[in-house]
Design a protein around this motif. Sequence first.
Motif, PDB file in Angstrom:
ATOM      1  N   ILE A  47     -19.286  -9.271   0.130  1.00 21.18           N
ATOM      2  CA  ILE A  47     -19.463  -8.610  -1.170  1.00 21.18           C
ATOM      3  C   ILE A  47     -20.763  -7.811  -1.173  1.00 21.18           C
ATOM      4  CG2 ILE A  47     -19.890  -8.991  -3.634  1.00 21.18           C
ATOM      5  CD1 ILE A  47     -18.062 -11.512  -3.347  1.00 21.18           C
ATOM      6  N   ASP A  48     -21.853  -8.456  -0.765  1.00 22.20           N
ATOM      7  CA  ASP A  48     -23.170  -7.802  -0.784  1.00 22.20           C
ATOM      8  C   ASP A  48     -23.217  -6.564   0.113  1.00 22.20           C
ATOM      9  OD1 ASP A  48     -24.030  -9.743  -2.544  1.00 22.20           O
ATOM     10  OD2 ASP A  48     -25.082 -10.926  -1.013  1.00 22.20           O
ATOM     11  N   SER A  49     -22.501  -6.609   1.233  1.00 22.96           N
ATOM     12  CA  SER A  49     -22.508  -5.481   2.164  1.00 22.96           C
ATOM     13  C   SER A  49     -21.515  -4.394   1.767  1.00 22.96           C
ATOM     14  CB  SER A  49     -22.208  -5.962   3.587  1.00 22.96           C
ATOM     15  OG  SER A  49     -20.892  -6.493   3.659  1.00 22.96           O
ATOM     16  N   GLY A  50     -20.725  -4.650   0.720  1.00 20.38           N
ATOM     17  CA  GLY A  50     -19.781  -3.651   0.231  1.00 20.38           C
ATOM     18  C   GLY A  50     -18.429  -3.653   0.919  1.00 20.38           C
ATOM     19  N   VAL A  51     -18.220  -4.568   1.874  1.00 17.90           N
ATOM     20  CA  VAL A  51     -16.920  -4.646   2.530  1.00 17.90           C
ATOM     21  C   VAL A  51     -15.861  -5.054   1.507  1.00 17.90           C
ATOM     22  CG1 VAL A  51     -15.542  -5.848   4.291  1.00 17.90           C
ATOM     23  CG2 VAL A  51     -17.883  -5.109   4.816  1.00 17.90           C
ATOM     24  N   ILE A  52     -16.162  -6.065   0.706  1.00 16.28           N
ATOM     25  CA  ILE A  52     -15.306  -6.410  -0.427  1.00 16.28           C
ATOM     26  C   ILE A  52     -15.855  -5.632  -1.619  1.00 16.28           C
ATOM     27  CG2 ILE A  52     -14.556  -8.205  -2.028  1.00 16.28           C
ATOM     28  CD1 ILE A  52     -14.697 -10.207   0.267  1.00 16.28           C
ATOM     29  N   ASP A  53     -15.048  -4.716  -2.093  1.00 20.97           N
ATOM     30  CA  ASP A  53     -15.466  -3.847  -3.192  1.00 20.97           C
ATOM     31  C   ASP A  53     -15.321  -4.549  -4.540  1.00 20.97           C
ATOM     32  OD1 ASP A  53     -16.310  -1.361  -4.314  1.00 20.97           O
ATOM     33  OD2 ASP A  53     -14.221  -0.861  -4.750  1.00 20.97           O
ATOM     34  N   ARG A  54     -14.213  -5.270  -4.712  1.00 19.94           N
ATOM     35  CA  ARG A  54     -13.987  -6.008  -5.954  1.00 19.94           C
ATOM     36  C   ARG A  54     -12.793  -6.945  -5.758  1.00 19.94           C
ATOM     37  NH1 ARG A  54     -11.722  -0.900  -6.898  1.00 19.94           N
ATOM     38  NH2 ARG A  54      -9.553  -0.990  -7.536  1.00 19.94           N
ATOM     39  N   PHE A  55     -12.681  -7.912  -6.629  1.00 15.91           N
ATOM     40  CA  PHE A  55     -11.519  -8.793  -6.675  1.00 15.91           C
ATOM     41  C   PHE A  55     -10.660  -8.314  -7.831  1.00 15.91           C
ATOM     42  CE2 PHE A  55     -14.623 -11.288  -4.437  1.00 15.91           C
ATOM     43  CZ  PHE A  55     -13.878 -11.921  -3.454  1.00 15.91           C
ATOM     44  N   THR A  56      -9.363  -8.252  -7.614  1.00 11.36           N
ATOM     45  CA  THR A  56      -8.485  -7.714  -8.635  1.00 11.36           C
ATOM     46  C   THR A  56      -7.107  -8.359  -8.522  1.00 11.36           C
ATOM     47  OG1 THR A  56      -7.674  -5.645  -9.597  1.00 11.36           O
ATOM     48  CG2 THR A  56      -7.749  -5.759  -7.200  1.00 11.36           C
ATOM     49  N   ILE A  57      -6.182  -7.881  -9.318  1.00 14.99           N
ATOM     50  CA  ILE A  57      -4.798  -8.339  -9.243  1.00 14.99           C
ATOM     51  C   ILE A  57      -3.916  -7.142  -8.920  1.00 14.99           C
ATOM     52  CG2 ILE A  57      -5.136 -10.230 -10.869  1.00 14.99           C
ATOM     53  CD1 ILE A  57      -3.711  -8.432 -12.981  1.00 14.99           C
ATOM     54  N   VAL A  58      -2.713  -7.413  -8.474  1.00 15.33           N
ATOM     55  CA  VAL A  58      -1.734  -6.365  -8.237  1.00 15.33           C
ATOM     56  C   VAL A  58      -0.610  -6.565  -9.241  1.00 15.33           C
ATOM     57  CG1 VAL A  58      -0.106  -5.368  -6.590  1.00 15.33           C
ATOM     58  CG2 VAL A  58      -2.317  -6.250  -5.788  1.00 15.33           C
ATOM     59  N   VAL A  59      -0.395  -5.559 -10.074  1.00 16.85           N
ATOM     60  CA  VAL A  59       0.640  -5.621 -11.105  1.00 16.85           C
ATOM     61  C   VAL A  59       1.887  -4.914 -10.576  1.00 16.85           C
ATOM     62  CG1 VAL A  59       1.268  -4.874 -13.435  1.00 16.85           C
ATOM     63  CG2 VAL A  59      -1.071  -5.657 -12.954  1.00 16.85           C
ATOM     64  N   ASN A  60       3.032  -5.542 -10.726  1.00  9.58           N
ATOM     65  CA  ASN A  60       4.291  -4.905 -10.379  1.00  9.58           C
ATOM     66  C   ASN A  60       4.661  -3.994 -11.548  1.00  9.58           C
ATOM     67  OD1 ASN A  60       7.037  -4.254 -10.177  1.00  9.58           O
ATOM     68  ND2 ASN A  60       7.450  -6.070  -8.958  1.00  9.58           N
ATOM     69  N   PRO A  61       4.561  -2.663 -11.375  1.00  8.57           N
ATOM     70  CA  PRO A  61       4.786  -1.760 -12.502  1.00  8.57           C
ATOM     71  C   PRO A  61       6.212  -1.824 -13.049  1.00  8.57           C
ATOM     72  CG  PRO A  61       4.496  -0.522 -10.469  1.00  8.57           C
ATOM     73  CD  PRO A  61       4.189  -1.949 -10.159  1.00  8.57           C
ATOM     74  N   LEU A  62       7.190  -2.062 -12.194  1.00  7.41           N
ATOM     75  CA  LEU A  62       8.576  -2.141 -12.668  1.00  7.41           C
ATOM     76  C   LEU A  62       8.765  -3.312 -13.618  1.00  7.41           C
ATOM     77  CD1 LEU A  62      10.506  -1.327  -9.373  1.00  7.41           C
ATOM     78  CD2 LEU A  62      10.126   0.179 -11.338  1.00  7.41           C
ATOM     79  N   LYS A  63       8.193  -4.448 -13.277  1.00  5.44           N
ATOM     80  CA  LYS A  63       8.327  -5.628 -14.131  1.00  5.44           C
ATOM     81  C   LYS A  63       7.484  -5.520 -15.388  1.00  5.44           C
ATOM     82  CE  LYS A  63       9.938  -8.638 -10.561  1.00  5.44           C
ATOM     83  NZ  LYS A  63       9.893  -9.915  -9.914  1.00  5.44           N
ATOM     84  N   ALA A  64       6.498  -4.601 -15.377  1.00  5.29           N
ATOM     85  CA  ALA A  64       5.654  -4.397 -16.555  1.00  5.29           C
ATOM     86  C   ALA A  64       6.152  -3.231 -17.415  1.00  5.29           C
ATOM     87  CB  ALA A  64       4.212  -4.158 -16.121  1.00  5.29           C
ATOM     88  N   GLY A  65       7.295  -2.626 -17.041  1.00  3.37           N
ATOM     89  CA  GLY A  65       7.894  -1.607 -17.884  1.00  3.37           C
ATOM     90  C   GLY A  65       7.698  -0.168 -17.460  1.00  3.37           C
ATOM     91  N   LYS A  66       6.996   0.074 -16.373  1.00  2.00           N
ATOM     92  CA  LYS A  66       6.841   1.447 -15.875  1.00  2.00           C
ATOM     93  C   LYS A  66       7.954   1.688 -14.851  1.00  2.00           C
ATOM     94  CE  LYS A  66       3.233   2.458 -18.253  1.00  2.00           C
ATOM     95  NZ  LYS A  66       3.322   3.414 -19.326  1.00  2.00           N
ATOM     96  N   MET A  67       8.997   2.352 -15.280  1.00  2.00           N
ATOM     97  CA  MET A  67      10.205   2.450 -14.478  1.00  2.00           C
ATOM     98  C   MET A  67      10.175   3.569 -13.443  1.00  2.00           C
ATOM     99  SD  MET A  67      11.447  -0.161 -15.750  1.00  2.00           S
ATOM    100  CE  MET A  67      12.971  -0.279 -14.856  1.00  2.00           C
TER     101      MET A  67
END
Length: 151
Positions: A47-67
């Motif tokens: 993290i400190d060296s910038g190799v890991i930029d951030r922790f996040t989630i991956v949203v499935n757009p189809l299941k969230a309504g973006k068809m």
Amino acid sequence: MHFKDLDETDTLILQHLSNNGRLSNAELGRLVNLTRAAVRERVNHLIDSGVIDRFTIVVNPLKAGKMLSLYFNIEVEWMKLQAVVEELTAAEEITNVYQMSGKPHLHVHALLDDAQHVEYYMKKLQAIDGITAVESEVVIARHKERGGLLI
């Protein structure tokens, strides 16, 4: 994927976190044969060296309504390129904006609800000052996709 600046253990840590960012340090330690404290130290260093930029989630757009997933190739006037980029990056429909080599143009990805949303958004793009042409393509199948850089 192999990175020349990372050792095998750091690469393994990144692979496991890419598959499941919710792993605890203890679980991750068991997977890479390190103590919880050693894993925490390595992750903090990444993290400190910038190799890991951030922790996040991956949203499935189809299941969230973006068809519909669309790619736009947008030609722009050189002098208005930055203003167009700013307007596109501010739009909630747009997920990625890339300036491409060659003539002044942008490669843009958008997630849209339905055909009516596409029609509305195409008109919105045509009204942006500095855009000279828009081509669009609808994604019909995903064969390999990476959000960020999954290792």
